[in-house]
Motif scaffolding. Structure first.
Motif, PDB file in Angstrom:
ATOM      1  N   LYS A 182       0.921  -1.129  -0.317  1.00 52.60           N
ATOM      2  CA  LYS A 182       0.104  -0.096   0.016  1.00 52.60           C
ATOM      3  C   LYS A 182       0.819   1.097   0.113  1.00 52.60           C
ATOM      4  O   LYS A 182       0.890   1.976   1.009  1.00 52.60           O
ATOM      5  N   PRO A 183       1.408   1.479  -0.994  1.00 50.64           N
ATOM      6  CA  PRO A 183       2.376   2.678  -1.283  1.00 50.64           C
ATOM      7  C   PRO A 183       1.771   4.037  -0.816  1.00 50.64           C
ATOM      8  O   PRO A 183       2.589   4.857  -0.292  1.00 50.64           O
ATOM      9  N   GLY A 184       0.700   4.143  -0.879  1.00 47.91           N
ATOM     10  CA  GLY A 184      -0.038   5.454  -0.474  1.00 47.91           C
ATOM     11  C   GLY A 184       0.004   5.549   0.997  1.00 47.91           C
ATOM     12  O   GLY A 184      -0.010   6.693   1.391  1.00 47.91           O
ATOM     13  N   LEU A 185       0.340   4.638   1.793  1.00 45.58           N
ATOM     14  CA  LEU A 185       0.475   4.588   3.164  1.00 45.58           C
ATOM     15  C   LEU A 185       1.811   4.923   3.914  1.00 45.58           C
ATOM     16  O   LEU A 185       2.340   4.994   5.159  1.00 45.58           O
ATOM     17  N   TYR A 186       2.583   4.318   2.714  1.00 46.18           N
ATOM     18  CA  TYR A 186       4.072   4.206   3.208  1.00 46.18           C
ATOM     19  C   TYR A 186       4.866   5.549   3.716  1.00 46.18           C
ATOM     20  O   TYR A 186       5.584   5.438   5.024  1.00 46.18           O
ATOM     21  N   ASP A 187       4.658   6.733   3.048  1.00 49.41           N
ATOM     22  CA  ASP A 187       5.279   7.947   3.758  1.00 49.41           C
ATOM     23  C   ASP A 187       4.577   8.448   4.973  1.00 49.41           C
ATOM     24  O   ASP A 187       5.261   8.780   5.757  1.00 49.41           O
ATOM     25  N   GLU A 188       3.347   8.018   5.087  1.00 51.75           N
ATOM     26  CA  GLU A 188       2.493   8.594   6.145  1.00 51.75           C
ATOM     27  C   GLU A 188       2.991   7.521   7.399  1.00 51.75           C
ATOM     28  O   GLU A 188       3.307   7.862   8.728  1.00 51.75           O
ATOM     29  N   PHE A 189       3.283   6.124   7.142  1.00 52.12           N
ATOM     30  CA  PHE A 189       3.906   5.613   8.218  1.00 52.12           C
ATOM     31  C   PHE A 189       5.342   5.592   8.757  1.00 52.12           C
ATOM     32  O   PHE A 189       5.672   6.026   9.981  1.00 52.12           O
ATOM     33  N   LEU A 190       6.043   6.325   7.563  1.00 55.07           N
ATOM     34  CA  LEU A 190       7.459   6.837   7.860  1.00 55.07           C
ATOM     35  C   LEU A 190       7.392   7.942   8.997  1.00 55.07           C
ATOM     36  O   LEU A 190       8.271   8.053  10.181  1.00 55.07           O
ATOM     37  N   GLU A 191       6.505   8.899   8.751  1.00 57.04           N
ATOM     38  CA  GLU A 191       6.291  10.189   9.711  1.00 57.04           C
ATOM     39  C   GLU A 191       5.828   9.266  11.093  1.00 57.04           C
ATOM     40  O   GLU A 191       6.388  10.137  12.065  1.00 57.04           O
ATOM     41  N   LEU A 192       5.120   8.568  11.055  1.00 57.47           N
ATOM     42  CA  LEU A 192       4.458   7.772  12.447  1.00 57.47           C
ATOM     43  C   LEU A 192       5.644   7.312  13.158  1.00 57.47           C
ATOM     44  O   LEU A 192       5.824   7.518  14.333  1.00 57.47           O
ATOM     45  N   CYS A 193       6.554   6.481  12.292  1.00 59.80           N
ATOM     46  CA  CYS A 193       7.634   6.116  13.224  1.00 59.80           C
ATOM     47  C   CYS A 193       8.635   6.866  13.582  1.00 59.80           C
ATOM     48  O   CYS A 193       9.145   6.788  14.565  1.00 59.80           O
ATOM     49  N   ASP A 194       8.848   7.979  13.148  1.00 60.52           N
ATOM     50  CA  ASP A 194       9.779   8.961  13.310  1.00 60.52           C
ATOM     51  C   ASP A 194       9.228   9.753  14.651  1.00 60.52           C
ATOM     52  O   ASP A 194       9.898   9.877  15.517  1.00 60.52           O
ATOM     53  N   ARG A 195       7.839   9.956  14.606  1.00 60.65           N
ATOM     54  CA  ARG A 195       7.091  10.653  15.758  1.00 60.65           C
ATOM     55  C   ARG A 195       7.329   9.598  16.851  1.00 60.65           C
ATOM     56  O   ARG A 195       7.517  10.061  18.025  1.00 60.65           O
ATOM     57  N   TYR A 196       7.087   8.234  16.812  1.00 61.27           N
ATOM     58  CA  TYR A 196       7.038   7.330  17.916  1.00 61.27           C
ATOM     59  C   TYR A 196       8.499   7.320  18.556  1.00 61.27           C
ATOM     60  O   TYR A 196       8.611   7.302  19.586  1.00 61.27           O
ATOM     61  N   ASP A 197       9.574   7.033  17.707  1.00 61.59           N
ATOM     62  CA  ASP A 197      10.835   7.439  18.304  1.00 61.59           C
ATOM     63  C   ASP A 197      11.013   8.538  19.224  1.00 61.59           C
ATOM     64  O   ASP A 197      11.731   8.528  20.053  1.00 61.59           O
ATOM     65  N   LYS A 198      10.633   9.750  18.453  1.00 58.66           N
ATOM     66  CA  LYS A 198      10.918  10.590  19.652  1.00 58.66           C
ATOM     67  C   LYS A 198      10.000  11.301  20.702  1.00 58.66           C
ATOM     68  O   LYS A 198      10.363  11.768  21.499  1.00 58.66           O
ATOM     69  N   GLU A 199       8.684  10.886  20.191  1.00 51.40           N
ATOM     70  CA  GLU A 199       7.621  11.563  21.203  1.00 51.40           C
ATOM     71  C   GLU A 199       7.144  10.335  22.209  1.00 51.40           C
ATOM     72  O   GLU A 199       6.694  10.815  23.176  1.00 51.40           O
ATOM     73  N   ILE A 200       7.118   9.174  21.601  1.00 50.40           N
ATOM     74  CA  ILE A 200       6.299   8.137  22.318  1.00 50.40           C
ATOM     75  C   ILE A 200       7.044   7.428  23.084  1.00 50.40           C
ATOM     76  O   ILE A 200       7.042   7.045  24.413  1.00 50.40           O
ATOM     77  N   CYS A 201       8.045   6.812  22.627  1.00 49.03           N
ATOM     78  CA  CYS A 201       8.779   5.600  23.146  1.00 49.03           C
ATOM     79  C   CYS A 201      10.534   5.741  22.801  1.00 49.03           C
ATOM     80  O   CYS A 201      10.976   4.782  21.892  1.00 49.03           O
ATOM     81  N   PRO A 202      11.197   7.004  23.471  1.00 47.24           N
ATOM     82  CA  PRO A 202      12.368   7.173  22.871  1.00 47.24           C
ATOM     83  C   PRO A 202      13.551   6.029  23.208  1.00 47.24           C
ATOM     84  O   PRO A 202      14.467   6.145  22.643  1.00 47.24           O
ATOM     85  N   TYR A 203      13.254   5.422  24.361  1.00 49.84           N
ATOM     86  CA  TYR A 203      14.291   4.566  24.835  1.00 49.84           C
ATOM     87  C   TYR A 203      13.547   2.883  24.879  1.00 49.84           C
ATOM     88  O   TYR A 203      13.501   2.576  25.707  1.00 49.84           O
ATOM     89  N   SER A 204      13.660   2.747  23.659  1.00 54.17           N
ATOM     90  CA  SER A 204      12.884   1.289  23.237  1.00 54.17           C
ATOM     91  C   SER A 204      13.744   0.196  22.457  1.00 54.17           C
ATOM     92  O   SER A 204      14.924   0.478  22.504  1.00 54.17           O
ATOM     93  N   THR A 205      13.235  -0.709  21.886  1.00 55.53           N
ATOM     94  CA  THR A 205      13.887  -1.642  21.258  1.00 55.53           C
ATOM     95  C   THR A 205      14.772  -1.236  19.823  1.00 55.53           C
ATOM     96  O   THR A 205      15.617  -1.804  19.508  1.00 55.53           O
ATOM     97  N   GLY A 206      14.228   0.047  19.198  1.00 56.30           N
ATOM     98  CA  GLY A 206      14.547   0.179  18.040  1.00 56.30           C
ATOM     99  C   GLY A 206      14.067  -0.838  17.079  1.00 56.30           C
ATOM    100  O   GLY A 206      13.346  -1.669  17.183  1.00 56.30           O
ATOM    101  N   SER A 207      14.670  -0.751  15.788  1.00 56.78           N
ATOM    102  CA  SER A 207      14.296  -1.712  14.708  1.00 56.78           C
ATOM    103  C   SER A 207      14.723  -3.011  14.875  1.00 56.78           C
ATOM    104  O   SER A 207      15.757  -3.367  15.821  1.00 56.78           O
TER     105      SER A 207
END
Length: 287
Positions: A250-275
């Protein structure tokens, strides 16, 4: 603790070169998240860039194509050969290639490069020498360092799950080595050799995996101001492989998901498992 044999490491990376850019699981998203961070810091005062562990040129060649003066540095002749081929295809004149180990950047003077990027392997796969590699990266940076390293939180989970098949009565010693010291080496414990069968050359290591507070202390001890220190790619790991396979359809969702990943790392769970794949911690720091 097993010492790092750089000739062995060189042959291992040479053997991996042909599949370096074949993305497994969440590697593609991990790379794009790193690009997002790099792009933020390509300010007008950045002219010269050193890519430590440049591999097959995933970052160095595109940066040279954008006009930066780039030095591509790697332990592997085979990796450099593939990166050179990319540069030659586009007739790049502003990129040079150097072979060596990341713990010894003595050919470069202090503060030689406006920006130094160092992505995962050149630090994490130095094992007990990892801090030396970090120190050298910082030394040659004039303005800024962007670095990714292995995340101890994720390595513990990976070893724990992989080691379950050995015994119903105990967990393998490598688990406690990773908990206590953040180290792994194929030759450290007998069970480790079984765990990596099927990997390149049936080998993995040495690895130093970090806690965020370890990285913070090292960078600050060498006079760096930390701008970002978080996990990277945690959301991909938590969502899992099945989710990502559906997302890629679903390429239409891919860029949006990248933004969510970036926000998750910075805002929600900065010290977690990572990829799950590649580096799981990212550090951005300036002098």
């Amino acid at each position: 603790m097993v010492k790092t044999d750089y000739e062995l490491e060189k042959s291992w990376w040479d053997a991996k070169a042909h599949k370096e850019e074949i993305d497994m699981f969440d590697e593609k998203i991990n790379r794009e998240l790193r690009w997002k961070e790099i792009n933020k810091h390509l300010t007008p005062d950045i002219k010269t860039i050193l890519d430590v562990g440049g591999g097959t040129g995933a970052f160095s060649v595109p940066l040279a194509q954008r006009g930066y003066s780039v030095v591509h540095f790697d332990i592997s002749d085979k990796m450099i050969e593939l990166a050179k081929r990319k540069a030659e295809e586009t007739k790049l004149k502003n990129i040079t290639f150097e072979q060596g180990i990341s713990t010894d950047l003595s050919r470069f003077e202090d503060n030689s490069f406006d920006l130094v990027i160092n992505m995962d392997g050149p630090v994490s796969f130095c094992g007990s020498d990892a801090e030396i590699a970090i120190k050298e990266t910082i030394r040659v940076a004039k303005k800024k360092v962007i670095m990714t390293v292995s995340n101890r939180a994720n390595m513990i989970v990976s070893i724990l799950k992989s080691g379950m098949r050995f015994s119903n009565e105990r967990f393998i010693p490598a688990i406690y080595e990773m908990f206590n010291n953040g180290f792994w080496h194929t030759h450290q414990y007998e069970e480790n050799k079984e765990l990596v069968k099927g990997c390149t050359n049936d080998y993995l290591g040495p690895v130093k995996a970090f806690l965020p507070q370890e990285i913070k202390e090292i960078f600050e001890n060498y006079g760096m101001k930390i701008e970002r220190l978080t996990s990277i790619g945690t959301l991909t790991n938590l969502c899992g492989k099945d989710f990502l396979e559906k997302l890629y359809e679903k390429p239409g969702l891919y860029d949006e998901f990248l933004e969510l990943c970036d926000r998750y790392d910075k805002e929600i769970c900065p010290y977690s498992t990572g990829s799950n794949q590649r580096a799981g911690l990212i550090i951005v720091a300036s002098k």
